[in-house]
Scaffold this motif. Structure first.
Motif, short mmCIF file in Angstrom:
data_model
loop_
_atom_site.label_atom_id
_atom_site.label_comp_id
_atom_site.label_asym_id
_atom_site.label_seq_id
_atom_site.Cartn_x
_atom_site.Cartn_y
_atom_site.Cartn_z
N LEU A 7 1.10 -1.24 -0.01
CA LEU A 7 -0.02 0.05 0.01
C LEU A 7 0.88 1.20 0.00
O LEU A 7 1.64 1.39 1.04
N ILE A 8 0.81 2.09 -1.02
CA ILE A 8 1.61 3.17 -1.23
C ILE A 8 0.73 4.35 -1.35
O ILE A 8 -0.13 4.28 -2.38
N VAL A 9 0.85 5.49 -0.43
CA VAL A 9 -0.06 6.33 -0.46
C VAL A 9 0.64 7.47 -1.04
O VAL A 9 1.58 7.95 -0.40
N LYS A 34 -7.44 4.44 -2.53
CA LYS A 34 -8.22 3.45 -2.93
C LYS A 34 -7.54 2.59 -3.96
O LYS A 34 -7.84 1.44 -4.38
N ILE A 35 -6.14 2.92 -4.32
CA ILE A 35 -5.29 2.31 -5.27
C ILE A 35 -4.53 1.54 -4.45
O ILE A 35 -3.44 1.91 -3.64
N TYR A 36 -4.14 0.34 -4.89
CA TYR A 36 -3.29 -0.60 -4.17
C TYR A 36 -2.35 -1.22 -5.14
O TYR A 36 -2.70 -1.23 -6.36
N PHE A 37 -1.40 -1.85 -4.70
CA PHE A 37 -0.36 -2.54 -5.37
C PHE A 37 -0.40 -3.98 -5.30
O PHE A 37 -0.16 -4.37 -3.98
N VAL A 43 -4.02 -1.49 -8.55
CA VAL A 43 -5.52 -1.80 -8.72
C VAL A 43 -6.17 -1.33 -7.80
O VAL A 43 -6.07 -0.54 -6.97
N MET A 44 -7.74 -1.20 -8.29
CA MET A 44 -8.74 -0.57 -7.41
C MET A 44 -9.67 -2.00 -7.04
O MET A 44 -10.08 -2.80 -8.02
N GLU A 51 -18.44 2.09 -4.54
CA GLU A 51 -18.88 3.21 -3.81
C GLU A 51 -18.49 4.65 -4.69
O GLU A 51 -19.43 5.34 -4.61
N LEU A 52 -17.46 4.62 -5.38
CA LEU A 52 -17.11 5.93 -6.12
C LEU A 52 -18.37 6.09 -7.37
O LEU A 52 -18.70 7.13 -7.43
N TYR A 53 -18.90 5.21 -8.05
CA TYR A 53 -19.74 5.05 -8.93
C TYR A 53 -21.16 5.37 -8.40
O TYR A 53 -22.15 5.69 -9.08
N GLY A 54 -21.16 5.25 -7.05
CA GLY A 54 -22.57 5.10 -6.61
C GLY A 54 -23.42 4.06 -6.80
O GLY A 54 -24.87 4.25 -7.17
#
Length: 164
Positions: A7-9, A34-37, A43-44, A51-54
């Protein structure tokens, strides 16, 4: 061997593209978190995207299954139990609730393809925003690699000095 989930932020904030100027509903920082490695891929997770798209995660995955030919293995894959457990362990509380199966992970191309199967104005706007953030991550990659090389050199040099 434990699967690697990193997890890199990063915060590659660009004042020219601020959320207020573009009237974005979701701050960039929320999407970046919400972007992970996983498996050396950015990836998401399906539930985060839903959730982002509702929409409900179930509905997002139904649309993907109806259009499965658009999502080859390099666009989307299901996390293994170990990867899912490792990812969840990085957080104090699970944001995925009581799932029975591991989530699907969408690569950058998979997220882009989602805009063609989730044809709403919100999905299109969110996808554009996500693509811009993926591009920011790609722009930061050379910096991260250079820093990693410098760190390795410093460690190597410090080991040599302590031996002499």
């Amino acid at each position: 061997m434990q699967p690697q989930v990193l997890l890199i932020v990063l915060n590659p904030y660009d004042e020219k593209m601020s959320n207020t100027e573009n009237n974005l509903a979701t701050p960039d920082e929320i999407i970046m978190n919400k972007i992970y490695f996983v498996r050396e891929e950015k990836v998401m997770i399906d539930s985060d995207l839903a959730e982002l798209y509702g929409v409900e995660t179930k509905r997002l995955n139904e649309q993907v299954k109806r259009n499965v030919s658009r999502f080859p293995a390099d666009f989307m894959f299901e996390l293994t139990e170990a990867e899912f457990k490792n990812l969840k362990s990085q957080f104090a509380t699970s944001s995925w609730g009581g799932r029975r199966t591991p989530p699907y992970a969408f690569t950058e191309h998979g997220v882009l393809m989602l805009s063609s199967v989730l044809n709403s104005d919100k999905a299109i706007k969110v996808n554009i925003q996500i693509m811009r953030i993926f591009t920011k991550f790609a722009d930061c990659l050379p910096i991260i690699l250079a820093l990693n090389l410098k760190l390795k050199k410093l460690k190597r040099d410090s080991k040599i000095k302590t031996k002499t």
